[in-house]
Design a protein around this motif. Structure first.
Motif, PDB file in Angstrom:
ATOM      1  N   GLU A  89     -89.588 -57.794  38.942  1.00  0.00           N
ATOM      2  CA  GLU A  89     -87.884 -58.112  39.035  1.00  0.00           C
ATOM      3  C   GLU A  89     -87.374 -57.281  39.952  1.00  0.00           C
ATOM      4  O   GLU A  89     -86.519 -57.894  40.652  1.00  0.00           O
ATOM      5  CB  GLU A  89     -87.426 -57.706  37.554  1.00  0.00           C
ATOM      6  N   ASP A  90     -87.809 -55.968  40.190  1.00  0.00           N
ATOM      7  CA  ASP A  90     -87.414 -55.269  41.134  1.00  0.00           C
ATOM      8  C   ASP A  90     -87.571 -55.884  42.795  1.00  0.00           C
ATOM      9  O   ASP A  90     -86.777 -55.488  43.568  1.00  0.00           O
ATOM     10  CB  ASP A  90     -87.761 -53.803  41.182  1.00  0.00           C
ATOM     11  N   HIS A  91     -88.504 -56.246  42.509  1.00  0.00           N
ATOM     12  CA  HIS A  91     -89.085 -57.132  44.036  1.00  0.00           C
ATOM     13  C   HIS A  91     -88.348 -58.432  44.214  1.00  0.00           C
ATOM     14  O   HIS A  91     -88.530 -59.319  45.267  1.00  0.00           O
ATOM     15  CB  HIS A  91     -90.645 -57.275  44.147  1.00  0.00           C
ATOM     16  N   GLY A  92     -87.519 -58.730  43.179  1.00  0.00           N
ATOM     17  CA  GLY A  92     -86.752 -60.185  43.292  1.00  0.00           C
ATOM     18  C   GLY A  92     -87.886 -61.369  42.998  1.00  0.00           C
ATOM     19  O   GLY A  92     -87.556 -62.400  43.252  1.00  0.00           O
ATOM     20  N   ILE A  93     -88.774 -60.980  42.277  1.00  0.00           N
ATOM     21  CA  ILE A  93     -89.578 -61.906  41.807  1.00  0.00           C
ATOM     22  C   ILE A  93     -89.261 -62.229  40.200  1.00  0.00           C
ATOM     23  O   ILE A  93     -89.481 -61.424  39.230  1.00  0.00           O
ATOM     24  CB  ILE A  93     -91.228 -61.616  41.727  1.00  0.00           C
TER      25      ILE A  93
END
Ligand code: FAD
Ligand code: NAD
Length: 466
Positions: free
Chosen positions: A68-72
């Motif tokens: 999630e932090d990586h935008g996934i």
């Protein structure tokens, strides 16, 4: 009766590497293995399967917590299929052990599947489908080790288990109690913590990984606590009891108070014992020491001149790469060469995440030896590479001689520490100074920049990025 220049008993990383080197040196070589697959503890129930599970569980944890932090974004919940994870591990093991069979064929090494035992110093009985005898001018004992336990513990292999069973559990433990905060306990503990188990570690000493530099213990302890490991150091386990599907462990804490742990699985990881059961060493005249290890001299020669021993069954660190070095060493000794092993430069690694890696002397050892040393330390979080990958924990610590600047020890906690330690081994093999490393270019951005920075800190206390 078949005759050989060398017979190797045991096909772990010590035995199979010794056999290959003997064959390369022109000796007629046989290897004897009691299990149906080659590769010993390391390939079947040790290094390789544990790393396969560490990698799988690391991916799961990333998907669950960090994508999630990586935008996934993953629509719905991330689910774990334990059966598939264990099956993938087994596929990796099968492929790797098959690779050893290929190497034996390629090097014309005769493989005997069966249990080897000495008849005398030059004859070995092999018991498998049938029992027969071979003759060997030289024998290398590479029979490895088995999990150790405590006298009052009955390992039932279902709920009270060793690493071997922990590599193939059919369910995720609700609460895994681990006795022993050493390498196995922490690596396998992390596998099950990541996939949802509550994990309690009970360690007898006052710190986890107690044989490594105390700074590494402290940092790893801090990180594992953040990962919600429950650490109980300075605890003396006194009973382990199975009650139905539960396990109850009782221990005395530092103050002598009794503490009770209730879980559904208990992993006993208090070390390993050398394995010579059934080998009948007495018939050959080979002596064991008080720890049950095969006694060897500096040439790894036993009390009988044509019989050598290597790996976990002798003194020293129980590590696959140590066993491999000794395998090559003994083969070359038998061939009349003059090989050398520097045991001080055998690195040790714990494959948790962050990884822990170490070579040379610890601060505690230098203090005890009265060596005047200086310390250069650099935190991983100051690196651009660490921020890019969100691997901020850990540091590199370089210990160097205060007068000569020679590197005496390198201790790392951090992402990819296992691979980074190779730079320290090379540097120390060539007796580099901290300044030597500080003046070498390290690619940017990499985790290895922390080694250069720690070297700068050790040399002139002038790290560039902190
Ligand atoms: P072993 O690998 O134990 O091999 C001995 C072989 O001899 C076995 O196959 C056995 O069946 C056979 N044998 C014994 N007696 C007889 C007999 N009489 N006749 C015929 N065959 C016989 N080390 C690392 O460096 N890195 C790691 O990441 C790592 N991870 C590990 C993880 C776990 C869970 C475990 C348990 C160990 C790990 N180790 C690791 C340690 C490593 O596995 C051992 O140090 C290494 O396997 C020792 O090699 P060896 O050749 O001495 O013995
Ligand atoms: P270990 O020696 O690493 O750790 C055992 C731990 O158990 C120690 O911290 C010890 O203090 C503790 N202990 C001993 N008796 C105890 C007791 N009564 N109560 C509580 N704690 C107790 O052994 P291990 O983790 O079982 O691993 C066995 C061997 O396998 C090690 O020598 C290791 O080198 C090798 N191994 C290596 C790797 C690797 O290289 N990454 C991985 C796994 C295993």
């Amino acid at each position: 009766m078949s005759q050989y220049d060398v017979a190797v008993i045991g096909s772990g990383p010590g035995g199979y590497v010794a056999a290959i080197r003997c064959a390369q040196l022109g000796m007629k070589t046989a290897i004897i293995e009691k299990y149906s697959t080659l590769g010993g503890t390391c390939l079947n129930v040790g290094c390789i399967p544990s790393k396969a599970l560490l990698d799988s569980s690391h991916h799961y944890e990333s998907a669950e917590k960090h994508f999630e932090d990586h935008g996934i974004e993953i629509p719905g919940d991330v689910k774990l299929n334990l059966k598939k994870m264990i099956a993938r591990k087994q596929a990796v093991v099968d492929q790797t052990t098959a690779g050893i069979e290929f190497l034996m064929k390629k090097n014309n090494i005769k493989v005997y599947s069966g249990f080897g035992s000495f008849k005398d110093a030059t004859h070995i009985m092999i018991s498998g489908d049938e029992t027969f005898e071979i003759e060997a001018k030289n024998t290398i004992i590479a029979t490895g080790s088995k999990p150790a336990t405590l006298p009052f513990i009955e390992i039932d292999k279902e709920r009270i288990i060793t690493s071997t069973e922990a590599l193939k559990l059919k369910e995720i433990p609700k609460h895994l109690i681990i006795i022993g905060g050493g390498v196995i306990g922490l690596e396998l503990g992390q596998v099950y913590r990541r996939i949802g188990a509550e994990v309690s570690v009970i360690e007898y000493m006052d710190r986890i990984i107690p044989t490594m530099d105390a700074g590494l213990s402290k940092e790893l302890n801090k990180v594992l606590k953040k990962q919600k490991f429950k650490m109980n150091v300075s605890h003396k386990v006194k009973s382990v009891e199975r009650v139905g599907d539960k396990v109850i462990v009782k221990a005395d804490n530092k103050k002598g108070e009794e503490v009770t742990f209730k879980g559904d699985y208990c992993l006993v990881s208090v070390g390993r014992r050398p394995f010579t059961d059934g080998l009948n060493v007495e018939a050959a005249g080979v002596k064991l020491n008080e720890k049950g290890q095969v006694e060897v001299n500096e040439h790894l020669q036993t009390s009988v001149s044509n019989i050598y021993a290597i790996g976990d069954v002798i003194k020293g660190a129980m590590l696959a790469h140590k066993a491999e070095e000794e395998g090559v060493f003994v083969a070359e000794i038998i061939a009349g060469q003059k090989p050398h092993i520097d045991y001080n430069l055998i690195p040790g690694v714990v494959y948790t995440w962050p990884e822990v890696a170490s070579v040379g002397k610890t601060e505690e050892q230098l203090k005890e030896a009265g060596v005047d040393y200086k310390v250069g330390q650099f935190p991983m979080r100051a690196l651009g590479r660490s921020r890019a990958s969100m691997d901020l924990d850990g540091f590199v610590k370089i210990l160097a001689d205060k007068t000569t600047d020679e590197i005496l020890g390198v201790h790392i906690v951090g992402a990819r520490a296992a691979d980074m330690i190779a730079e320290a081994v090379v540097a120390m093999e060539y007796r580099a100074s901290a300044e030597d490393i500080s003046r070498m270019s390290h690619a940017h951005p990499t985790f290895t920049e922390a080694i250069k920075e720690a070297a700068l800190a050790a040399t002139e206390n002038r790290p560039l990025h902190i």
